[in-house]
Design a protein around this motif. Structure first.
Motif, PDB file in Angstrom:
ATOM      1  N   PRO A  14     -26.473   7.414 -25.828  1.00  0.00           N
ATOM      2  CA  PRO A  14     -25.478   7.559 -25.171  1.00  0.00           C
ATOM      3  C   PRO A  14     -24.431   6.878 -25.122  1.00  0.00           C
ATOM      4  O   PRO A  14     -23.781   6.088 -25.763  1.00  0.00           O
ATOM      5  N   ASP A  16     -20.223   8.547 -19.776  1.00  0.00           N
ATOM      6  CA  ASP A  16     -20.381   7.132 -18.671  1.00  0.00           C
ATOM      7  C   ASP A  16     -19.393   6.718 -18.962  1.00  0.00           C
ATOM      8  O   ASP A  16     -18.503   5.971 -19.754  1.00  0.00           O
ATOM      9  N   HIS A  46     -26.762   2.154 -28.341  1.00  0.00           N
ATOM     10  CA  HIS A  46     -26.062   3.490 -27.824  1.00  0.00           C
ATOM     11  C   HIS A  46     -24.697   2.618 -27.772  1.00  0.00           C
ATOM     12  O   HIS A  46     -24.472   2.040 -28.296  1.00  0.00           O
ATOM     13  N   THR A  52     -20.334   4.831 -23.398  1.00  0.00           N
ATOM     14  CA  THR A  52     -20.139   4.493 -22.347  1.00  0.00           C
ATOM     15  C   THR A  52     -18.430   4.398 -22.665  1.00  0.00           C
ATOM     16  O   THR A  52     -18.281   3.605 -24.016  1.00  0.00           O
ATOM     17  N   GLU A  61     -24.669   7.122 -12.923  1.00  0.00           N
ATOM     18  CA  GLU A  61     -24.415   8.236 -13.894  1.00  0.00           C
ATOM     19  C   GLU A  61     -22.901   8.417 -14.012  1.00  0.00           C
ATOM     20  O   GLU A  61     -23.172   8.448 -14.726  1.00  0.00           O
ATOM     21  N   SER A 113     -24.557  -1.542 -19.597  1.00  0.00           N
ATOM     22  CA  SER A 113     -25.316  -0.414 -20.440  1.00  0.00           C
ATOM     23  C   SER A 113     -26.205  -0.697 -21.806  1.00  0.00           C
ATOM     24  O   SER A 113     -26.568  -0.086 -21.767  1.00  0.00           O
ATOM     25  N   TYR A 172     -34.551   4.135 -18.845  1.00  0.00           N
ATOM     26  CA  TYR A 172     -34.834   5.404 -18.796  1.00  0.00           C
ATOM     27  C   TYR A 172     -36.642   5.811 -18.699  1.00  0.00           C
ATOM     28  O   TYR A 172     -37.140   6.318 -18.791  1.00  0.00           O
ATOM     29  N   LEU A 194     -29.504   0.064 -20.674  1.00  0.00           N
ATOM     30  CA  LEU A 194     -29.489   1.625 -20.190  1.00  0.00           C
ATOM     31  C   LEU A 194     -30.801   1.818 -20.731  1.00  0.00           C
ATOM     32  O   LEU A 194     -31.710   3.181 -20.334  1.00  0.00           O
ATOM     33  N   SER A 237     -25.860  16.199 -22.618  1.00  0.00           N
ATOM     34  CA  SER A 237     -25.915  14.075 -23.089  1.00  0.00           C
ATOM     35  C   SER A 237     -25.421  12.654 -22.266  1.00  0.00           C
ATOM     36  O   SER A 237     -24.402  13.371 -21.123  1.00  0.00           O
ATOM     37  N   HIS A 238     -26.285  11.777 -22.287  1.00  0.00           N
ATOM     38  CA  HIS A 238     -25.511  11.043 -21.098  1.00  0.00           C
ATOM     39  C   HIS A 238     -23.763  10.384 -21.522  1.00  0.00           C
ATOM     40  O   HIS A 238     -23.856   9.481 -22.307  1.00  0.00           O
ATOM     41  N   LYS A 264     -16.917  14.140 -21.786  1.00  0.00           N
ATOM     42  CA  LYS A 264     -18.051  13.496 -21.023  1.00  0.00           C
ATOM     43  C   LYS A 264     -17.888  15.175 -20.999  1.00  0.00           C
ATOM     44  O   LYS A 264     -19.423  16.012 -20.429  1.00  0.00           O
TER      45      LYS A 264
END
Length: 427
Positions: free
Chosen positions: A312, A341, A193, A314, A383, A367, A374, A370, A338-339, A332
């Motif tokens: 991901p 945030d 992440h 963040t 999200e 985060s 899942y 995260l 993709s994730h 974003k």
């Protein structure tokens, strides 16, 4: 290459820290002063800066409730002949994926003092002094921006390899966010992440910046004249009065950390001064990578879209920061599969981790969870882009009290140094 745990710099009592200045310790990297004898004489005070930096860092970190270990990681000839990265670790007994923290320009590991206890509660945490900063080695970086960036990335990878960290959650603030992003591009298999706190170097520099912001001509003239100089040159030009310069130009630093260091208002200005009183190796590298202070020569916004889709990302921005969150929104939109945030911390500036540490810590902990969410309860992770204003009615999680029989931060350094380092290889 080998890992050189030259010493274990464990927390000790604040009274003990006061006596360090006269000691020659094994956990201080010796640095040579070259050049003309008059230069050496005029600036001889800098030769004691590594010792003074060690002492003030210890004082700041003594306020932590969680036991920590400090050590040099020998990454070999990554850039210089024998580079070492100063590192502190917490809760390394945990089996969770570790969080690795990369600071910004002119900072060091002690700047995370308001975050480490909370973030290390449920996982291992490693914080490093980026190569060229703090107590780490200060090699000469390339004069080419892209090569310089890759040198930072290489130093992080060599550090990871020596510590045998297979996967990590990578958190970077400001310049550290730029380095962390470049690392994720080069070594995606090592990143679970990517957490970017007010990251520097993402947007393209506007062509019409001077006209749109109506900057006075005299300001532009001074800025142009100072362009060849490193950003923090004034601290070194002030010599032994550098701490005073920090106190007068950045009184907000003292206010931010006052509660964490129990109103010892000299600690943070002294720490920042000592971090930057020595050879400006990393600072010069930053200067090489920047187009001007707020922009990079090779903006990350054009590249981060290529970070592997399953990683991901963040973003955590301060609502009052000079760094705009628009880059996060664009990324974003680019990474629809993709994730991504985006979290906005109301009332926080660029140093979002220090302005609102409780909110910042909560966002980072969310985060970090995260990946587990899942597989368990995805709904606990928000999200959408959000501000902490949206969460005003929620109760912040209380900090878990440390057990009285845990390792005491005030144990003598020699006693704590005898504890085996299970994660380190013998030299």
């Amino acid at each position: 290459m080998t890992l050189a745990a030259k010493s274990f710099d464990q927390p000790q009592s604040r009274s003990d820290s006061d006596h360090i200045l006269g000691q020659k310790t094994m956990d201080i990297e010796e640095r040579k002063l070259g050049g003309f004898w008059l230069w050496k004489w005029l600036f001889n005070w800098t030769s004691s800066s590594p010792t003074m930096l060690r002492a003030v860092e210890k004082k700041i970190l003594s306020f932590l409730k969680t036991p920590y270990r400090g050590f040099f990681v020998d990454i070999g000839p990554a850039i210089g002949e024998a580079d070492k990265i100063w590192t502190i670790s917490l809760n390394t007994e945990s089996k969770e994926v570790p969080l690795v923290m990369v600071h910004g320009l002119g900072a060091g590991v002690a700047m995370w003092v308001m975050n480490l206890d909370s973030l290390a509660k449920d996982r291992p945490v490693y914080a490093m002094d980026v190569l060229g900063f703090g107590r780490s080695s200060r090699p000469s970086f390339s004069n080419d921006a892209l090569i310089c960036e890759k040198q930072f990335v290489k130093s992080v990878e060599e550090w990871r390899r020596e510590l045998n960290i297979n996967k990590m959650i990578l958190l970077g603030h400001s310049m550290g966010g730029f380095i962390a992003s470049s690392y994720a591009l080069s070594y995606p298999e090592r990143v679970n992440h990517l957490i970017l706190a007010d990251p520097w170097g993402f947007p393209e520099k506007p062509a019409d910046i001077h006209t749109t912001r109506q900057i006075p001509l005299w300001v532009r003239a001074i800025a142009f004249a100072l362009t060849p100089l490193n950003p923090l040159w004034a601290l070194r030009a002030a010599g032994p009065f550098g701490q005073w310069v920090v106190e007068k130009t950045r009184p907000d630093i003292t206010r931010k950390f006052a509660a964490a260091v129990e109103e010892d208002n000299n600690l943070l200005p002294q720490y920042i001064h000592q971090c930057n009183a020595q050879t400006p190796s990393g600072e010069s590298a930053f200067h090489t990578m920047m187009a001007s202070f707020g922009w990079a020569k090779h903006p990350m916004i054009h590249r981060i879209k290529d970070v592997r889709e399953d990683i991901p990302i963040t973003f955590i921005y301060g609502s009052r920061s000079w760094i705009e969150s628009s880059s996060g929104e664009k990324i974003k939109a680019q990474r629809k599969g993709s994730h991504v945030d985006i979290k906005i911390v109301s009332g926080a500036g660029h140093h979002v981790y220090a302005d609102k540490p409780e909110v910042f810590n909560r966002y980072v902990n969310e985060s970090c969870d995260l990946f587990k969410s899942y597989h368990n309860v995805p709904s606990i992770i928000r999200e959408a882009t959000e501000s902490d204003d949206d969460l005003n009615s929620e109760t912040l999680p209380a900090e878990t009290q440390q057990q009285e029989d845990s390792l005491d931060n005030s144990l003598p350094e020699g006693q704590q140094a005898q504890e085996p380092a299970t994660t380190l290889k013998q030299q």
